[in-house]
Design a protein around this motif. Structure first.
Motif, mmCIF file in Angstrom:
data_model
loop_
_atom_site.group_PDB
_atom_site.id
_atom_site.type_symbol
_atom_site.label_atom_id
_atom_site.label_comp_id
_atom_site.label_asym_id
_atom_site.label_seq_id
_atom_site.Cartn_x
_atom_site.Cartn_y
_atom_site.Cartn_z
ATOM 1 N N LYS A 9 0.825 -1.199 0.000
ATOM 2 C CA LYS A 9 0.000 0.000 0.000
ATOM 3 C C LYS A 9 0.866 1.259 0.000
ATOM 4 O O LYS A 9 0.473 2.276 -0.555
ATOM 5 C CB LYS A 9 -0.912 -0.026 1.230
ATOM 6 N N GLN A 58 -3.884 7.678 1.495
ATOM 7 C CA GLN A 58 -3.935 6.249 1.797
ATOM 8 C C GLN A 58 -4.780 5.962 3.050
ATOM 9 O O GLN A 58 -4.930 4.806 3.449
ATOM 10 C CB GLN A 58 -2.521 5.687 2.004
ATOM 11 N N LEU A 78 -4.043 6.896 6.162
ATOM 12 C CA LEU A 78 -3.193 6.566 7.305
ATOM 13 C C LEU A 78 -3.022 7.720 8.287
ATOM 14 O O LEU A 78 -2.678 7.488 9.449
ATOM 15 C CB LEU A 78 -1.832 6.080 6.812
ATOM 16 N N THR A 132 -4.625 7.911 11.811
ATOM 17 C CA THR A 132 -5.923 7.246 11.807
ATOM 18 C C THR A 132 -5.738 5.909 12.533
ATOM 19 O O THR A 132 -4.607 5.519 12.866
ATOM 20 C CB THR A 132 -6.407 6.978 10.378
ATOM 21 N N GLU A 133 -6.801 5.202 12.742
ATOM 22 C CA GLU A 133 -6.701 3.899 13.399
ATOM 23 C C GLU A 133 -5.800 2.959 12.573
ATOM 24 O O GLU A 133 -4.924 2.292 13.117
ATOM 25 C CB GLU A 133 -8.089 3.282 13.567
ATOM 26 N N GLU A 134 -6.009 2.944 11.262
ATOM 27 C CA GLU A 134 -5.183 2.112 10.385
ATOM 28 C C GLU A 134 -3.732 2.587 10.388
ATOM 29 O O GLU A 134 -2.796 1.780 10.399
ATOM 30 C CB GLU A 134 -5.745 2.145 8.955
ATOM 31 N N GLY A 135 -3.527 3.897 10.401
ATOM 32 C CA GLY A 135 -2.179 4.454 10.445
ATOM 33 C C GLY A 135 -1.467 4.115 11.733
ATOM 34 O O GLY A 135 -0.269 3.807 11.729
ATOM 35 N N GLU A 158 -2.068 1.475 13.630
ATOM 36 C CA GLU A 158 -1.773 0.035 13.605
ATOM 37 C C GLU A 158 -0.521 -0.250 12.784
ATOM 38 O O GLU A 158 0.379 -0.967 13.227
ATOM 39 C CB GLU A 158 -2.967 -0.732 13.035
ATOM 40 N N LEU A 159 -0.443 0.320 11.593
ATOM 41 C CA LEU A 159 0.724 0.116 10.743
ATOM 42 C C LEU A 159 1.955 0.780 11.356
ATOM 43 O O LEU A 159 3.043 0.201 11.367
ATOM 44 C CB LEU A 159 0.467 0.643 9.331
#
Length: 139
Positions: free
Chosen positions: A20, A68, A70, A82-85, A87-88
């Protein structure tokens, strides 16, 4: 030689992966996550200083991370994950720390930052977790 079909250039392997984000984007996200842990909010100027880049470059890359999904970022504002950012970013920090610990151990050194930065983008998550298990057992 039948195994020759399995060999690619580094660029070829990169194209095979459905990643990604790029290695550069990983560096920015990792630093945003690191700064987020140290203090909040994260500003572009601070991010640029930490990565030794121009603020305009940091702003552009942060915009790419926003596309993206993030980070959240408004021009002249602060950067938040963000939540996804998050986590990554947490995984990127974990990967960095595991590799740093590993290289320091095997090289009998206390600072292997440059080596970690050079290889961290090219190592599979399973290998990172296996190195972590090995370190927990032997180091």
């Amino acid at each position: 030689m039948t195994q020759a079909d399995n060999f690619y250039t580094l660029k070829g392997y990169s194209l095979l992966e459905q990643t990604k984000i790029t290695s550069s984007m990983e560096d920015y996200l990792e630093m945003i996550c690191r700064l987020h842990h140290e203090r909040h909010p994260v500003r572009i100027k601070e991010l640029a200083e930490c990565l030794h880049v121009k603020p305009s470059s940091a702003s552009k890359m942060t915009g790419n991370l926003k596309k993206q999904g993030l980070v959240a970022f408004e021009k002249y504002g602060t950067v938040s994950l963000t939540e996804e950012g998050m986590e990554l970013g947490e995984y990127l920090l974990f990967r960095h720390n595991v590799l740093h610990r590993f290289f320091c151990y095997i090289n009998q050194n206390t600072d292997e930052l440059e080596q970690v930065e050079k290889v961290e983008h090219f190592i599979d998550p399973q290998t990172v977790y296996n190195i972590q298990k090995w370190l927990n057992k032997f180091a």
